[in-house]
Design an enzyme around this catalytic site. Sequence first.
Site, PDB file in Angstrom:
ATOM      1  N   GLU A 131       9.680   9.844   9.063  1.00 18.84           N
ATOM      2  CA  GLU A 131       8.114  10.388   9.304  1.00 18.84           C
ATOM      3  C   GLU A 131       6.765   9.379   9.093  1.00 18.84           C
ATOM      4  O   GLU A 131       6.094   9.568  10.012  1.00 18.84           O
ATOM      5  CB  GLU A 131       8.204  11.672   8.394  1.00 18.84           C
ATOM      6  CG  GLU A 131       6.642  12.622   8.393  1.00 18.84           C
ATOM      7  CD  GLU A 131       6.802  13.294   9.824  1.00 18.84           C
ATOM      8  OE1 GLU A 131       6.164  12.608  10.688  1.00 18.84           O
ATOM      9  OE2 GLU A 131       7.436  14.167   9.888  1.00 18.84           O
ATOM     10  N   ILE A 170       0.164  12.865   9.603  1.00 12.41           N
ATOM     11  CA  ILE A 170       0.648  13.845  10.545  1.00 12.41           C
ATOM     12  C   ILE A 170       2.275  14.045  10.625  1.00 12.41           C
ATOM     13  O   ILE A 170       3.024  13.184  10.943  1.00 12.41           O
ATOM     14  CB  ILE A 170       0.153  13.583  11.964  1.00 12.41           C
ATOM     15  CG1 ILE A 170      -1.286  12.959  11.857  1.00 12.41           C
ATOM     16  CG2 ILE A 170       0.404  14.642  12.841  1.00 12.41           C
ATOM     17  CD1 ILE A 170      -1.907  12.792  13.212  1.00 12.41           C
ATOM     18  N   VAL A 215       5.511   7.123  12.211  1.00 11.95           N
ATOM     19  CA  VAL A 215       4.671   7.552  13.295  1.00 11.95           C
ATOM     20  C   VAL A 215       3.573   8.258  12.836  1.00 11.95           C
ATOM     21  O   VAL A 215       3.619   9.474  12.531  1.00 11.95           O
ATOM     22  CB  VAL A 215       5.553   8.516  14.347  1.00 11.95           C
ATOM     23  CG1 VAL A 215       4.680   8.932  15.599  1.00 11.95           C
ATOM     24  CG2 VAL A 215       6.757   7.757  14.703  1.00 11.95           C
ATOM     25  N   LYS A 252       5.734   3.365  18.039  1.00 14.03           N
ATOM     26  CA  LYS A 252       5.665   4.811  17.755  1.00 14.03           C
ATOM     27  C   LYS A 252       6.218   5.831  18.763  1.00 14.03           C
ATOM     28  O   LYS A 252       6.968   6.828  18.671  1.00 14.03           O
ATOM     29  CB  LYS A 252       4.365   5.193  17.101  1.00 14.03           C
ATOM     30  CG  LYS A 252       4.044   4.120  15.848  1.00 14.03           C
ATOM     31  CD  LYS A 252       2.398   4.357  15.645  1.00 14.03           C
ATOM     32  CE  LYS A 252       2.175   3.637  14.296  1.00 14.03           C
ATOM     33  NZ  LYS A 252       0.751   3.488  14.278  1.00 14.03           N
ATOM     34  N   THR A 256       0.770  -1.020   0.110  1.00  6.11           N
ATOM     35  CA  THR A 256       0.163   0.037  -0.212  1.00  6.11           C
ATOM     36  C   THR A 256       0.719   1.204   0.011  1.00  6.11           C
ATOM     37  O   THR A 256       0.642   2.126  -0.764  1.00  6.11           O
ATOM     38  CB  THR A 256      -0.990   0.133   1.188  1.00  6.11           C
ATOM     39  OG1 THR A 256      -1.799  -1.252   1.192  1.00  6.11           O
ATOM     40  CG2 THR A 256      -1.837   1.166   1.257  1.00  6.11           C
ATOM     41  N   GLY A 314      -3.038   4.425   6.182  1.00  5.22           N
ATOM     42  CA  GLY A 314      -3.660   4.480   4.591  1.00  5.22           C
ATOM     43  C   GLY A 314      -2.666   4.881   3.634  1.00  5.22           C
ATOM     44  O   GLY A 314      -1.604   5.527   3.887  1.00  5.22           O
ATOM     45  N   LYS A 326       8.343   1.187  11.753  1.00  5.11           N
ATOM     46  CA  LYS A 326       8.530   1.702  13.440  1.00  5.11           C
ATOM     47  C   LYS A 326       9.204   0.591  14.139  1.00  5.11           C
ATOM     48  O   LYS A 326       9.949   0.806  15.052  1.00  5.11           O
ATOM     49  CB  LYS A 326       7.207   2.059  13.978  1.00  5.11           C
ATOM     50  CG  LYS A 326       6.032   0.961  13.803  1.00  5.11           C
ATOM     51  CD  LYS A 326       4.728   1.602  13.533  1.00  5.11           C
ATOM     52  CE  LYS A 326       4.595   1.354  11.821  1.00  5.11           C
ATOM     53  NZ  LYS A 326       3.315   1.594  11.229  1.00  5.11           N
ATOM     54  N   GLY A 375       1.245   7.820  10.545  1.00  2.00           N
ATOM     55  CA  GLY A 375       0.947   8.379   9.199  1.00  2.00           C
ATOM     56  C   GLY A 375       1.043   9.739   8.613  1.00  2.00           C
ATOM     57  O   GLY A 375       2.189  10.079   8.949  1.00  2.00           O
ATOM     58  N   GLY A 406     -10.798  -5.542   7.614  1.00  2.00           N
ATOM     59  CA  GLY A 406      -9.242  -5.555   7.215  1.00  2.00           C
ATOM     60  C   GLY A 406      -8.458  -4.527   7.816  1.00  2.00           C
ATOM     61  O   GLY A 406      -7.595  -4.179   7.725  1.00  2.00           O
TER      62      GLY A 406
END
Lengths: 428, 428
Positions: A131, A138, A134, A207, A14, A304, A107, A136, A189
């Site tokens: 980045e 943000i 941790v 994280k 993904t 995501g 992580k 996603g 899922g």
Amino acid sequence: MTKPLRLGIAGLGTVGIGTVKIIQRHAQMLARRAGREIRISAISARNRKRDRGVDLSAYAWEDDPVALARRDDVDVYVELMGGENGPAKASIEAAIAAGKDVVTANKALLAIHGHNLALAAEAAGRVIRFEAAVAGGIPVVKALSEGLAGNEIRRVMGVMNGTCNYILTRMEESGLTYDAVFEEARQLGYLEADPNLDVGGIDAGHKLSLLAAIAFGTRVCFDAVQIEGIGRISIDDIRRARDMGYRIKLLGVAQMTGRGLEQRMTPCLVPADSPLGQLQGGTNMVVIEGDSVGQIVLRGAGAGEGPTASAVLADIMEIARGCRVSTFGQPAASLSEAVPAATSAPARWYLRMQLADKPGALAKVATVLGDEGISIDRMRQYGHSDATAPVLIVTHKTTREAIDHALSRLPETRVVEGDPVAIRIETV
Amino acid sequence: MTKPLRLGIAGLGTVGIGTVKIIQRHAQMLARRAGREIRISAISARNRKRDRGVDLSAYAWEDDPVALARRDDVDVYVELMGGENGPAKASIEAAIAAGKDVVTANKALLAIHGHNLALAAEAAGRVIRFEAAVAGGIPVVKALSEGLAGNEIRRVMGVMNGTCNYILTRMEESGLTYDAVFEEARQLGYLEADPNLDVGGIDAGHKLSLLAAIAFGTRVCFDAVQIEGIGRISIDDIRRARDMGYRIKLLGVAQMTGRGLEQRMTPCLVPADSPLGQLQGGTNMVVIEGDSVGQIVLRGAGAGEGPTASAVLADIMEIARGCRVSTFGQPAASLSEAVPAATSAPARWYLRMQLADKPGALAKVATVLGDEGISIDRMRQYGHSDATAPVLIVTHKTTREAIDHALSRLPETRVVEGDPVAIRIETV
């Protein structure tokens, strides 16, 4: 024009495919912002034949990520395979040895091997950026290590596992049990192959340990994170907490205290009207408290394809622009050994228990608490139809040790049925 | 060890002194994080004699900020005087001409002269950084230009003037009128010397124009920001909005549409349970929407010594670490001319008016709205004791032009008393 920045991307799940898509879709925009072209030279994944819905024909293929990491036409090795050992570790080590910068979303790997990898990278004059590891999308690693670099950090808190927050929110909204919502999440899922990484708090603990290292200038110390999952949270606790103006979150807290570094990833009660309390569903939130800035709250999608790839791109762009920030915000050799706090900071606690419907039952419980120096802020006994009554107690500030000791003594009273529940109330 | 980064700081008000304090208090921490010493060489302010509560004796003094900006022992010129022209502009120009990097908190200056200054800086190979100019301690410039650099930005929104949000929150909580709360805020020292900068939306408009330039790769275009202050917001509107689940905020919105760049800093209704709606008091919030990352929300103190100095330090640390990000996130010469949108995106609108208590009054209003193609989502008529009835209308999505045209036609109905109020409802 500066030379292109050439990437080797290992892992085309993904996040890997999301990263390729952004680079293809926004080639011109990225070049304008970075001052140079961002170019993919080569890729690697387990299965070359799988159709990933993206044209990969322009990139060289390597079956072996280690070979990819060493290629002459790669400046930055982008590791998006995952796994705390195996090919991920071997390929990052190979990349550093071959003089490449590294971007990773891994992580678990960094929580275990981050310090040694950072030392190796810095000895070679290379950077490791993470980045995407941790919270996603943000940009919290950047906020903490760069945007708040002028602050002595007091505390870092966060809801950093969207699946856990989804489960807790869904329980509250639907009234379903933990087991029922867990099964729902599995079918949707939302859970890792090993669900304990999510609901057991391990993923979020990884994280937190990374943020703590940056925040306090200490070597990443995942082993010292006190971890407790959400599996024991009952719908009763969620309802009772709500009645008193709280929500239950799997909350990470890292703070440097006089007793040492405290790192916890445990269910906590937080005020329902606080930013953390208002966070519903799969969203993540990180709260950072610094001596100058006060409290900063960052909120966004924690997982995501798009959000995580956005974070990978942030690191790639940083390197493309020539920024060289140390892995944990200062040279790894200057990080101090974290001294884990033996005890956690005092807090208010939520206690729930079933009391036998006998005269003096409440008094006996109150006596045990009083003996341990625990004073009671609020107590509620709920109406009931069977032989035991649900009782809720909110204590004033006390230590975890006092709570544990009191809980161990409650059976002596012979009025408490089953196991009492104790959940920390975090001041946020 | 790399050479120290030497600063010249002009302006020793709240932010300047806050910056000096951090550098004094955290010298070792900053050096560890930056990989080099952060050293103040020289300072300048209007009044040398004033006691600022900080030992400034180690720094050279310049009466003239232009002379400070040109000093040989200054690498970075830190402009914290303010003012959109005069010494601030002259000294920044002098610094660039003398080959210095620039850090500034001066939103007014950059909103007017930012493009030309950025061109000059980039021609000289220098950077201008301005984290402190927007939303105080929230590292939003960094988030937008670096953390989200892989995103095509869809929309930037924010509450970026804490004084306005304080006034609106206080009105809601106290039931006091705008004038009464304005006077309170003035006495508390929350207002700029020219209060219209705050309550007129100009200060927040400056900030929005800077974020829009970064977000959309356009030359900063403050003149095209549609600005409306909070002076016309009544306690009635705040209450009626709350009844329907909304709060009123002075909300900045910048978005690139098919019609061009839309920049608005106007009172808006936002859902009370959204992050923006929940923002109470003097806190700031910026919401950024990107094509990959989705929605990111950043919240924190928008003003004050510590938070603003924290942002100044972020820029200083970035330069100390060798990061060279263009002023607006890409070379100024590559920024496109912003084409301001002639019309704003359709939205739902809140309308409040006093209707004469006559048969058919509501029908007449509804007819005018219908003629303009405005359909009504909700309407409420409140109980009343005098000859007119307060009526609230929430429309379905429509254009500002349709609303303006309908409002201009309402007097024809002879049933509307006084001026109707129209406030946009923003989808957040």
